[in-house]
Structures are given as structure tokens and as C-alpha cells.
Write a protein that holds these residues in place. Structure first.
Motif, PDB file in Angstrom:
ATOM      1  N   LEU A  41     -13.360   1.120 -88.385  1.00 12.19           N
ATOM      2  CA  LEU A  41     -14.430   1.881 -87.755  1.00 12.19           C
ATOM      3  C   LEU A  41     -15.402   0.918 -87.063  1.00 12.19           C
ATOM      4  O   LEU A  41     -15.295  -0.290 -87.196  1.00 12.19           O
ATOM      5  N   GLY A  42     -16.327   1.473 -86.316  1.00 11.35           N
ATOM      6  CA  GLY A  42     -17.319   0.672 -85.623  1.00 11.35           C
ATOM      7  C   GLY A  42     -18.699   0.868 -86.226  1.00 11.35           C
ATOM      8  O   GLY A  42     -18.859   1.619 -87.184  1.00 11.35           O
ATOM      9  N   PRO A  43     -19.682   0.172 -85.655  1.00 10.56           N
ATOM     10  CA  PRO A  43     -19.553  -0.706 -84.496  1.00 10.56           C
ATOM     11  C   PRO A  43     -18.903  -2.036 -84.864  1.00 10.56           C
ATOM     12  O   PRO A  43     -19.018  -2.494 -85.999  1.00 10.56           O
ATOM     13  N   SER A  44     -18.227  -2.640 -83.901  1.00 10.73           N
ATOM     14  CA  SER A  44     -17.627  -3.948 -84.116  1.00 10.73           C
ATOM     15  C   SER A  44     -18.695  -5.028 -83.956  1.00 10.73           C
ATOM     16  O   SER A  44     -19.782  -4.761 -83.412  1.00 10.73           O
ATOM     17  N   PRO A  45     -18.422  -6.253 -84.399  1.00  8.53           N
ATOM     18  CA  PRO A  45     -19.391  -7.335 -84.180  1.00  8.53           C
ATOM     19  C   PRO A  45     -19.740  -7.516 -82.710  1.00  8.53           C
ATOM     20  O   PRO A  45     -20.900  -7.752 -82.356  1.00  8.53           O
TER      21      PRO A  45
END
Length: 226
Positions: A41-45
Motif C-alpha cells: 500500500l501507499g504512500p511510498s517513500p
């Protein structure tokens, strides 16, 4: 400089809430803290970094330095093209985590003399598996006995194999110490692996939040601890 706590990611709503709770504890100590996930899931870095204007420091909320820490996370940072991002050391292994593991074992009914299996997610990275072995040794220093390692996936021995091996050595009771940060699919599986008790994951423990802050300080983040 904005701190970003980066975890693996899980479809478990309780697991996601646990990571958020850890970030909230960190925020109580040092101010606003962001959360990102490298998978599921997000948010990604990279999503979070694109949303920030100033410098940032990333704390990998991982218990071993495997693929996600050594490869995945640096790729996210390179994708953003930012040079003002520092990466702290992963959370584990660490004596602080061993102390929380011991507390979870006691909550699960562990008594001195019970066999302990440290259950980790698993990795094909030998360095990550070596980190798990060090974590088991740290826990063994506190329990005063042998702590075996078992993996839920990928690496060997599996958790059921480790539990069976402990019984084969004559253990009357075997308790699983969950070397996982938060609840999710892997922790759910532990209940079916034949042990007499299963400890809860590390969770949103104040000691874990303090460890995150320590990692931030070591990465040269100028923070004021409240």
C-alpha cells in the motif's frame, strides 16, 4: 528536517494502524513525522519525498537489513533525485527490541525454562538472516536460554520445524516470540504452528518509539526530544 518512518506495508488494518501509532509516539517526542510503505500500500517513500520541500531523514522500520532496506528504499530515493535525504540504520537487531520481545513473551505466559522460537518473516538475503540470528542471541541473553530461529516464509528452518526441533530436544513447552513489528498475515499464521503460546508483535511500544528517535539522532537529525 522531516522524519519519515518507512515500514513494509500490510493489508491488515490493525497492522497499518500500529505503524501509524508508532509514528504518533515518535511525533510526541520530536514533532511531525511522516509514514511510508515500500510494498502492498501507499504512500511510498518516493511519494512522501515528492511531497516535501526540505531535507528529510528516513528510518527503515525493519527488523533486519534485507532487500527492502538495502535495495528498495535507496531506489525510491534515487527516483526522486533528492540529495538532502539521509537514511538511518534499520531498527533491528537491537537490545531495545530484545527487551520488548521479552515483555511480549511474559505477556504470552512464558516462564523460565520454556523453549523459545523467534519467528521472523524470512528472507533470501543471508545478511538479513544473520541479523535475525543476532536478534535471537540478544533475546537469549535476556531469557537465559537458547532461542531458536524459525521463518514464516522463504528461509529455513520454518517456524513449525523449529518448534518441532525444540520438542525433539525435550522441551515441555514452546513459546513463539514474534519478531514482527505489527499484526498481519504472518503473525496470524503463527497460531497454527504447534507452539504452546504465541507472543504478540512488538507493536506501538514506547521503547520502539525511543529506538526510532535514537536512529534519527544517529543519522544526524537535529531534534528536540520532548
Amino acid at each position: 528536517m522531516t522524519p519519515i518512518v518507512v515500514a513494509h506495508g500490510t493489508r491488515s488494518s490493525v497492522g497499518v494502524a500500529t505503524v501509524a501509532a508508532i509514528a504518533d509516539l515518535v511525533a510526541q517526542r520530536i514533532g511531525p513525522t511522516r509514514v511510508a510503505f515500500v510494498d502492498v500500500l501507499g504512500p511510498s517513500p518516493s511519494d512522501v519525498l515528492r511531497d516535501l520541500d526540505g531535507p528529510a531523514v528516513v528510518v527503515p522500520a525493519f527488523l533486519a537489513s534485507g532487500y527492502h532496506v538495502r535495495v528498495d528504499l535507496p531506489e525510491h530515493i534515487r527516483d526522486v533525485g533528492r540529495e538532502n535525504v539521509s537514511v538511518a540504520q534499520a531498527l533491528g537487531p537491537d537490545p531495545v527490541i530484545a527487551g520488548v520481545l521479552l515483555a511480549r513473551l511474559r505477556e504470552a505466559g512464558w516462564r523460565p525454562g520454556d523453549a523459545v522460537v523467534l519467528a521472523a518473516a524470512g528472507s533470501s538475503d543471508p545478511d538479513a538472516c544473520a541479523d535475525v540470528r543476532r536478534a535471537a542471541d540478544m533475546l537469549g541473553d535476556l531469557t537465559g536460554g537458547r532461542v531458536d530461529v524459525g521463518y514464516v516464509t522463504t528461509a529455513s528452518p520454518s517456524v513449525p520445524e523449529a518448534v518441532a526441533a525444540a520438542r525433539g530436544r525435550g522441551a515441555r513447552r514452546v513459546i513463539i516470540a514474534s519478531y514482527l513489528l505489527a499484526p498481519g498475515l504472518f503473525h496470524t499464521r503463527l497460531a497454527g504452528y504447534g507452539a504452546d503460546g504465541v507472543a504478540e508483535p512488538l507493536g506501538a511500544d514506547p521503547a520502539i518509539a525511543d529506538l526510532v528517535v535514537a536512529r534519527l539522532v544517529a543519522a544526524a537529525l537535529p531534534v528536540t526530544v520532548h
